[in-house]
Design a protein around this motif. Sequence first.
Motif, PDB file in Angstrom:
ATOM      1  N   GLY A 228      66.592  70.708  20.524  1.00 57.99           N
ATOM      2  CA  GLY A 228      66.162  70.401  21.890  1.00 57.99           C
ATOM      3  C   GLY A 228      64.666  70.558  22.098  1.00 57.99           C
ATOM      4  O   GLY A 228      64.152  70.265  23.174  1.00 57.99           O
TER       5      GLY A 228
ATOM      6  N   PRO B 157      63.442  78.200  25.562  1.00 56.15           N
ATOM      7  CA  PRO B 157      63.784  77.085  26.448  1.00 56.15           C
ATOM      8  C   PRO B 157      62.825  76.998  27.638  1.00 56.15           C
ATOM      9  O   PRO B 157      62.487  78.011  28.249  1.00 56.15           O
ATOM     10  CB  PRO B 157      65.199  77.432  26.900  1.00 56.15           C
ATOM     11  CG  PRO B 157      65.774  78.208  25.760  1.00 56.15           C
ATOM     12  CD  PRO B 157      64.626  79.015  25.217  1.00 56.15           C
ATOM     13  N   GLY B 158      62.362  75.795  27.916  1.00 55.04           N
ATOM     14  CA  GLY B 158      61.487  75.568  29.064  1.00 55.04           C
ATOM     15  C   GLY B 158      60.012  75.790  28.776  1.00 55.04           C
ATOM     16  O   GLY B 158      59.160  75.424  29.588  1.00 55.04           O
TER      17      GLY B 158
ATOM     18  N   HIS C 242      60.111  72.533  24.879  1.00 53.24           N
ATOM     19  CA  HIS C 242      61.503  72.873  24.590  1.00 53.24           C
ATOM     20  C   HIS C 242      62.409  72.509  25.762  1.00 53.24           C
ATOM     21  O   HIS C 242      62.331  73.112  26.818  1.00 53.24           O
ATOM     22  CB  HIS C 242      61.594  74.377  24.273  1.00 53.24           C
ATOM     23  CG  HIS C 242      62.875  74.765  23.604  1.00 53.24           C
ATOM     24  ND1 HIS C 242      63.978  73.928  23.526  1.00 53.24           N
ATOM     25  CD2 HIS C 242      63.225  75.909  22.960  1.00 53.24           C
ATOM     26  CE1 HIS C 242      64.946  74.551  22.874  1.00 53.24           C
ATOM     27  NE2 HIS C 242      64.518  75.754  22.514  1.00 53.24           N
ATOM     28  N   GLU C 243      63.296  71.535  25.535  1.00 52.67           N
ATOM     29  CA  GLU C 243      64.228  71.090  26.581  1.00 52.67           C
ATOM     30  C   GLU C 243      65.643  71.575  26.307  1.00 52.67           C
ATOM     31  O   GLU C 243      66.572  71.231  27.043  1.00 52.67           O
ATOM     32  CB  GLU C 243      64.209  69.546  26.640  1.00 52.67           C
ATOM     33  CG  GLU C 243      62.819  68.995  26.995  1.00 52.67           C
ATOM     34  CD  GLU C 243      62.671  67.494  26.692  1.00 52.67           C
ATOM     35  OE1 GLU C 243      63.637  66.872  26.199  1.00 52.67           O
ATOM     36  OE2 GLU C 243      61.573  66.963  26.953  1.00 52.67           O
ATOM     37  N   GLY C 244      65.818  72.364  25.244  1.00 49.92           N
ATOM     38  CA  GLY C 244      67.164  72.836  24.882  1.00 49.92           C
ATOM     39  C   GLY C 244      67.492  74.183  25.502  1.00 49.92           C
ATOM     40  O   GLY C 244      66.807  74.648  26.416  1.00 49.92           O
ATOM     41  N   LYS C 245      68.549  74.804  24.986  1.00 46.82           N
ATOM     42  CA  LYS C 245      69.080  76.022  25.608  1.00 46.82           C
ATOM     43  C   LYS C 245      68.917  77.281  24.766  1.00 46.82           C
ATOM     44  O   LYS C 245      69.049  78.391  25.257  1.00 46.82           O
ATOM     45  CB  LYS C 245      70.574  75.818  25.907  1.00 46.82           C
ATOM     46  CG  LYS C 245      70.825  74.740  26.967  1.00 46.82           C
ATOM     47  CD  LYS C 245      72.199  74.869  27.577  1.00 46.82           C
ATOM     48  CE  LYS C 245      72.311  74.138  28.909  1.00 46.82           C
ATOM     49  NZ  LYS C 245      71.774  72.761  28.889  1.00 46.82           N
ATOM     50  N   GLU C 246      68.694  77.113  23.467  1.00 42.81           N
ATOM     51  CA  GLU C 246      68.607  78.269  22.571  1.00 42.81           C
ATOM     52  C   GLU C 246      67.179  78.383  22.045  1.00 42.81           C
ATOM     53  O   GLU C 246      66.463  77.387  21.969  1.00 42.81           O
ATOM     54  CB  GLU C 246      69.550  78.080  21.372  1.00 42.81           C
ATOM     55  CG  GLU C 246      71.023  77.925  21.735  1.00 42.81           C
ATOM     56  CD  GLU C 246      71.598  79.174  22.391  1.00 42.81           C
ATOM     57  OE1 GLU C 246      71.189  80.280  21.996  1.00 42.81           O
ATOM     58  OE2 GLU C 246      72.438  79.030  23.305  1.00 42.81           O
TER      59      GLU C 246
END
Length: 374
Positions: free
Chosen positions: A125, A103-104, A155-159
Amino acid sequence: MANSVSEEEIFNQYYEELEQDQLGPLWTKLRYMVTKEPAHDVEPYLWKWQTIHKHLLRSGELLPLGRDSERRVVYLQNPSLMKKGLIGYATNTLYAGIQLLLPGEVAPAHRHTQSAIRFIIEGDGAFTAVDGEKTYMEQGDLILTPSWTWHDHGHEGKEPMIWMDGLDVGLVRNLAGSFYEPHPDNAQPVTKPDNGSTLRYAGGSYRPVTERKKRGYPSPLLAYKWEKTKGTLHHLSQLQEADPFDGYAVDYINPLTGGSADPRIGTTMQKLPPGMHTQAHRHVHTAVYHVLEGTGYTVINGQKFEWSKGDFFVLPPWSWHEHVNAGSRDAYLFSINDRPVLEMLDLEKEQPYEEHNGNQPITGIFTPVVQESE
Ligand code: GTQ
């Protein structure tokens, strides 16, 4: 006596003289160059998902992404080709890697002449941006990165996000066609609406009139959604008999040409219902398989390769093979291949296995490396 030199010695002397002058006698080497059937150094191999996954997660702890470490990827190294010094070869033409994006993170923009495809394994994401357009990636999707297009991943998601990369590394190396260029920006500027290619071309039956003059390459469709692939395979299995060698299977195509989605890397998804045991055949094209779902085995040249969800295996050129779904649910096998190139060059051939009612006797079982997950 001086004239008792045998004919053999005379020839051997002559061969040495040729060799010293960097020449060779065709009459002793013709069978080596022009083989009766495809000659190659590729042996089949299988990698278990838990082994790949364990090492991939470790790379996530160890390696920050940056300009000197552009992609966090653990690639499949076929041991038979490593012996020949061929780095990153799963087969003679194909590379496959498993990429992890956290993420990020941003995997910086670059372009290269190798064609690339992504097949999404885990997470959501994250996107791949290709020539100014972001395509969000979901499990089971196929995403194209055509040769020489700028691409970065974000990556804009959480996992953690995990996908398969397929590139024509061996092919391009043999043709000495590799070029590479980094983009001046870490993430390329986004200039088009998100998921635009899928939204405009997913139907495959229409083309905007503003694009009548567009040529067929690269494919205007960059993402093939799992929903659609799965739905098509479902309908195929309701409407017609299975292919004897491949079960219910579709090739991903470029809607403008009807040819392979990527012109050099073939992409196929096959569905094997429970109990299906295909007939064996062989073909010149080579393939790397990824098990999207299911449990079963593939017999390659008599050797049994047992697979389950997430595993990867390699089918060498001109090798007998048949697939078996040994589980109680549908099995889905995604694969990349070099068939489009062989067909363009008129080198593809296929042969069904005729003996034993079309199924090979099993002469061995492959033992994979299994790393217990922590
Ligand atoms: O994501 O652009 O596995 O350039 C190998 C080379 C992935 C990528 C790989 C690449 C990429």
